[in-house]
Motif scaffolding. Sequence first.
Motif, short mmCIF file in Angstrom:
data_model
loop_
_atom_site.label_atom_id
_atom_site.label_comp_id
_atom_site.label_asym_id
_atom_site.label_seq_id
_atom_site.Cartn_x
_atom_site.Cartn_y
_atom_site.Cartn_z
N GLY A 186 0.70 -1.24 0.02
CA GLY A 186 -0.02 -0.13 -0.05
C GLY A 186 0.82 1.14 0.11
N HIS A 187 0.32 2.31 -0.01
CA HIS A 187 0.94 3.56 -0.09
C HIS A 187 1.18 3.94 1.49
CE1 HIS A 187 2.36 7.54 -1.19
NE2 HIS A 187 1.55 8.05 -0.02
N LEU A 188 2.44 4.17 1.75
CA LEU A 188 2.54 4.62 3.24
C LEU A 188 3.03 6.10 3.29
CD1 LEU A 188 3.40 3.22 5.98
CD2 LEU A 188 5.69 3.30 5.37
N ALA A 189 2.63 6.76 4.17
CA ALA A 189 2.75 8.26 4.66
C ALA A 189 3.23 8.28 6.02
CB ALA A 189 1.61 8.92 4.05
N ILE A 190 3.98 9.71 6.19
CA ILE A 190 4.37 9.88 7.42
C ILE A 190 3.42 10.70 7.86
CG2 ILE A 190 5.91 10.88 9.00
CD1 ILE A 190 8.12 9.76 7.03
N GLU A 229 8.79 9.07 18.71
CA GLU A 229 7.57 8.15 17.95
C GLU A 229 7.23 8.77 16.78
OE1 GLU A 229 4.50 8.18 21.09
OE2 GLU A 229 3.23 9.29 19.53
N MET A 230 6.59 7.80 15.88
CA MET A 230 6.16 8.52 14.55
C MET A 230 4.80 7.71 14.43
SD MET A 230 9.42 7.80 12.34
CE MET A 230 8.70 9.15 10.76
N GLU A 231 4.10 8.57 13.48
CA GLU A 231 2.72 7.94 13.13
C GLU A 231 2.72 7.68 11.67
OE1 GLU A 231 -1.26 9.42 13.01
OE2 GLU A 231 -1.12 8.70 15.35
N PHE A 232 2.48 6.54 11.08
CA PHE A 232 2.52 6.36 9.70
C PHE A 232 0.83 6.01 9.31
CE2 PHE A 232 6.88 5.13 10.74
CZ PHE A 232 7.57 5.61 9.62
N GLU A 233 0.53 6.24 8.09
CA GLU A 233 -0.81 5.99 7.51
C GLU A 233 -0.74 5.08 6.58
OE1 GLU A 233 -4.43 8.72 6.79
OE2 GLU A 233 -3.33 8.86 5.11
N LEU A 234 -1.17 3.84 6.32
CA LEU A 234 -1.24 2.99 5.23
C LEU A 234 -2.46 3.03 4.57
CD1 LEU A 234 0.91 0.77 3.58
CD2 LEU A 234 -0.04 -0.94 5.32
N ILE A 235 -2.68 3.11 3.13
CA ILE A 235 -3.77 2.92 2.60
C ILE A 235 -3.57 2.08 1.17
CG2 ILE A 235 -5.37 4.48 0.93
CD1 ILE A 235 -4.64 6.77 2.46
N SER A 236 -4.55 1.42 0.88
CA SER A 236 -4.39 0.42 -0.33
C SER A 236 -5.77 -0.15 -0.50
CB SER A 236 -3.53 -0.65 0.11
OG SER A 236 -3.77 -1.88 -0.58
N PHE A 244 2.62 -0.34 16.90
CA PHE A 244 1.27 -0.70 17.07
C PHE A 244 0.45 -0.45 15.87
CE2 PHE A 244 3.80 0.64 20.91
CZ PHE A 244 3.68 -0.57 21.82
N GLU A 245 -0.42 -1.20 15.67
CA GLU A 245 -1.22 -1.11 14.61
C GLU A 245 -2.66 -0.53 15.08
OE1 GLU A 245 -3.93 -4.83 13.39
OE2 GLU A 245 -1.75 -5.31 13.21
N HIS A 246 -3.10 0.21 14.07
CA HIS A 246 -4.47 0.82 14.63
C HIS A 246 -5.42 0.81 13.10
CE1 HIS A 246 -2.61 2.19 18.06
NE2 HIS A 246 -1.59 2.79 17.09
N PRO A 247 -6.11 -0.10 12.83
CA PRO A 247 -7.17 -0.16 11.73
C PRO A 247 -8.03 0.83 12.01
CG PRO A 247 -6.61 -2.36 12.31
CD PRO A 247 -6.17 -1.57 13.41
N ASN A 259 -11.08 2.95 6.23
CA ASN A 259 -10.24 2.02 5.48
C ASN A 259 -8.77 2.33 5.14
OD1 ASN A 259 -12.66 0.60 4.80
ND2 ASN A 259 -13.28 2.24 3.45
N LYS A 260 -8.27 2.43 6.52
CA LYS A 260 -6.82 2.67 6.44
C LYS A 260 -6.40 2.12 7.75
CE LYS A 260 -7.19 7.27 8.06
NZ LYS A 260 -7.11 8.81 7.79
N VAL A 261 -5.07 2.02 7.81
CA VAL A 261 -4.16 1.59 8.93
C VAL A 261 -3.41 2.63 9.33
CG1 VAL A 261 -3.06 -0.28 10.07
CG2 VAL A 261 -4.52 -0.80 8.20
N LEU A 262 -3.37 2.95 10.73
CA LEU A 262 -2.44 3.77 11.39
C LEU A 262 -1.24 2.81 12.22
CD1 LEU A 262 -4.45 6.80 12.59
CD2 LEU A 262 -3.34 6.52 10.49
N PHE A 263 -0.25 3.22 11.99
CA PHE A 263 1.14 2.50 12.57
C PHE A 263 1.59 3.54 13.58
CE2 PHE A 263 0.62 0.07 8.74
CZ PHE A 263 0.32 -1.44 9.38
N THR A 264 1.71 3.33 14.88
CA THR A 264 2.48 4.14 15.61
C THR A 264 3.91 3.32 16.08
OG1 THR A 264 0.82 5.04 16.78
CG2 THR A 264 2.49 5.26 17.98
#
Length: 151
Positions: free
Chosen positions: A73-77, A84-91, A128-131, A136-141
């Motif tokens: 998927g498309h990962l974005a910061i 810490e960082m938070e990423f967003e994944l969309i696909s 840590f994953e956060h659907p 319809n995306k997943v956030l990752f911390t």
Amino acid sequence: MSESTVVNLNTQSDETRTVSIFGYELIREILLQEILGKDTPEILYWGGKRLARMYPLNNYEELIDFFDRASWGHLAIKNEGKDEMEFELISPLIVSRVKSKAEHFFQLEAGFLAQQIEHQKKGIAETFEHPVKKSNKVLFTVKWDKKDTID
């Protein structure tokens, strides 16, 4: 691993490939869970870390590119703090996974992110994953400890 099965990430190609959602989900959501059972999330997390050690990336651009090339998927910061960082994944693949199950496993991606950030920040990291079902995306911390450094 034999050379014939190794993925060469350095190969630049303009070739466009498509991934069958059915084929991808058949392996990931059915076969792997059948084989790994109740330990699926933990094994996928450590598998993601292992993949990241096999393909160490030096910066965020390489990390984002890897996710695209792996069809994750498309990962974005979204945010970055001192530890810490938070990423967003969309696909499109995420849409079907988030909508179809009460339990989601994005632990392969989470483990991969943890190991890559650990490599880049030189400190032990965990993800840590956060659907987010509504969007319809997943956030990752990803959190790391600057005091718990690695060589």
